[in-house]
Design a protein around this motif. Sequence first.
Motif, PDB file in Angstrom:
ATOM      1  N   ALA A  39      18.700 -11.953 -33.188  1.00 16.02           N
ATOM      2  CA  ALA A  39      20.040 -12.194 -32.657  1.00 16.02           C
ATOM      3  C   ALA A  39      21.018 -12.344 -33.824  1.00 16.02           C
ATOM      4  O   ALA A  39      20.625 -12.413 -34.985  1.00 16.02           O
ATOM      5  CB  ALA A  39      20.028 -13.453 -31.791  1.00 16.02           C
ATOM      6  N   ASP A  40      22.304 -12.409 -33.489  1.00 15.78           N
ATOM      7  CA  ASP A  40      23.329 -12.493 -34.531  1.00 15.78           C
ATOM      8  C   ASP A  40      23.124 -13.683 -35.463  1.00 15.78           C
ATOM      9  O   ASP A  40      23.316 -13.585 -36.661  1.00 15.78           O
ATOM     10  CB  ASP A  40      24.724 -12.566 -33.896  1.00 15.78           C
ATOM     11  N   GLY A  41      22.747 -14.812 -34.936  1.00 12.28           N
ATOM     12  CA  GLY A  41      22.555 -15.999 -35.760  1.00 12.28           C
ATOM     13  C   GLY A  41      21.341 -15.934 -36.657  1.00 12.28           C
ATOM     14  O   GLY A  41      21.195 -16.728 -37.583  1.00 12.28           O
ATOM     15  N   ALA A  42      20.454 -14.997 -36.415  1.00 12.18           N
ATOM     16  CA  ALA A  42      19.237 -14.888 -37.210  1.00 12.18           C
ATOM     17  C   ALA A  42      19.472 -14.163 -38.537  1.00 12.18           C
ATOM     18  O   ALA A  42      18.553 -14.032 -39.332  1.00 12.18           O
ATOM     19  CB  ALA A  42      18.156 -14.168 -36.411  1.00 12.18           C
ATOM     20  N   GLN A  43      20.689 -13.725 -38.779  1.00  7.22           N
ATOM     21  CA  GLN A  43      20.976 -13.016 -40.028  1.00  7.22           C
ATOM     22  C   GLN A  43      20.692 -13.892 -41.248  1.00  7.22           C
ATOM     23  O   GLN A  43      20.237 -13.401 -42.273  1.00  7.22           O
ATOM     24  CB  GLN A  43      22.434 -12.544 -40.053  1.00  7.22           C
ATOM     25  N   TRP A  44      20.955 -15.197 -41.113  1.00 11.05           N
ATOM     26  CA  TRP A  44      20.676 -16.111 -42.224  1.00 11.05           C
ATOM     27  C   TRP A  44      19.185 -16.143 -42.531  1.00 11.05           C
ATOM     28  O   TRP A  44      18.781 -16.222 -43.686  1.00 11.05           O
ATOM     29  CB  TRP A  44      21.191 -17.517 -41.926  1.00 11.05           C
ATOM     30  N   ALA A  45      18.370 -16.086 -41.499  1.00  9.82           N
ATOM     31  CA  ALA A  45      16.926 -16.077 -41.710  1.00  9.82           C
ATOM     32  C   ALA A  45      16.516 -14.821 -42.474  1.00  9.82           C
ATOM     33  O   ALA A  45      15.663 -14.876 -43.364  1.00  9.82           O
ATOM     34  CB  ALA A  45      16.195 -16.156 -40.376  1.00  9.82           C
ATOM     35  N   ALA A  46      17.123 -13.691 -42.143  1.00 13.24           N
ATOM     36  CA  ALA A  46      16.820 -12.442 -42.851  1.00 13.24           C
ATOM     37  C   ALA A  46      17.213 -12.547 -44.321  1.00 13.24           C
ATOM     38  O   ALA A  46      16.467 -12.091 -45.204  1.00 13.24           O
ATOM     39  CB  ALA A  46      17.533 -11.271 -42.183  1.00 13.24           C
ATOM     40  N   VAL A  95      12.364 -21.703 -38.516  1.00 13.09           N
ATOM     41  CA  VAL A  95      13.117 -22.644 -37.671  1.00 13.09           C
ATOM     42  C   VAL A  95      14.444 -22.020 -37.248  1.00 13.09           C
ATOM     43  O   VAL A  95      14.871 -22.159 -36.102  1.00 13.09           O
ATOM     44  CB  VAL A  95      13.322 -23.985 -38.409  1.00 13.09           C
ATOM     45  N   THR A  96      15.103 -21.325 -38.172  1.00 12.58           N
ATOM     46  CA  THR A  96      16.370 -20.678 -37.846  1.00 12.58           C
ATOM     47  C   THR A  96      16.184 -19.646 -36.738  1.00 12.58           C
ATOM     48  O   THR A  96      16.945 -19.619 -35.758  1.00 12.58           O
ATOM     49  CB  THR A  96      16.965 -19.981 -39.088  1.00 12.58           C
ATOM     50  N   VAL A  97      15.174 -18.819 -36.848  1.00 15.75           N
ATOM     51  CA  VAL A  97      14.902 -17.813 -35.818  1.00 15.75           C
ATOM     52  C   VAL A  97      14.575 -18.499 -34.493  1.00 15.75           C
ATOM     53  O   VAL A  97      15.080 -18.105 -33.428  1.00 15.75           O
ATOM     54  CB  VAL A  97      13.774 -16.859 -36.240  1.00 15.75           C
ATOM     55  N   ALA A  98      13.762 -19.537 -34.525  1.00 15.26           N
ATOM     56  CA  ALA A  98      13.389 -20.241 -33.291  1.00 15.26           C
ATOM     57  C   ALA A  98      14.609 -20.859 -32.621  1.00 15.26           C
ATOM     58  O   ALA A  98      14.774 -20.758 -31.398  1.00 15.26           O
ATOM     59  CB  ALA A  98      12.353 -21.329 -33.613  1.00 15.26           C
ATOM     60  N   VAL A  99      15.488 -21.480 -33.395  1.00 16.33           N
ATOM     61  CA  VAL A  99      16.698 -22.097 -32.826  1.00 16.33           C
ATOM     62  C   VAL A  99      17.603 -21.035 -32.230  1.00 16.33           C
ATOM     63  O   VAL A  99      18.131 -21.205 -31.122  1.00 16.33           O
ATOM     64  CB  VAL A  99      17.430 -22.923 -33.907  1.00 16.33           C
ATOM     65  N   VAL A 100      17.779 -19.925 -32.938  1.00 17.61           N
ATOM     66  CA  VAL A 100      18.651 -18.856 -32.443  1.00 17.61           C
ATOM     67  C   VAL A 100      18.087 -18.242 -31.165  1.00 17.61           C
ATOM     68  O   VAL A 100      18.822 -17.965 -30.217  1.00 17.61           O
ATOM     69  CB  VAL A 100      18.851 -17.788 -33.535  1.00 17.61           C
ATOM     70  N   VAL A 101      16.788 -18.058 -31.111  1.00 15.53           N
ATOM     71  CA  VAL A 101      16.168 -17.461 -29.942  1.00 15.53           C
ATOM     72  C   VAL A 101      16.273 -18.395 -28.734  1.00 15.53           C
ATOM     73  O   VAL A 101      16.489 -17.956 -27.600  1.00 15.53           O
ATOM     74  CB  VAL A 101      14.686 -17.107 -30.218  1.00 15.53           C
TER      75      VAL A 101
END
Length: 103
Positions: A39-46, A95-101
């Motif tokens: 998702a858009d918020g997962a860009q930080w995780a990438a 954690v970032t991906v999990a929160v965004v999802v």
Amino acid sequence: MGTEPDPRFTLANERTFLAWLRTALGLMVAAAAVKAFGADGAQWAAVVLAVLAVGVAVEAFPRWSRNERALRLQLPLPSTPVALVAAAGVVVAGVTVAVVVLI
């Protein structure tokens, strides 16, 4: 420099070097997957995963070299903070991906 270590130790050090490179490649693939499918918020995780990939790859050869030198001089193997930093970064990205999802 120093004496030739047991070939098993040299080969084990080389396998560890290759494992660090495989880890870097895995982090790069994970970064690309998060970017492509996240998702858009997962860009930080990438971004975190990509930076970790570069850091692990950059540290792989110097780590191999330090270990090889220590083996030849019969010194204790040096430690590195890269493993701890990489683990913490993967946790942050996960954690970032999990929160965004979940949002």
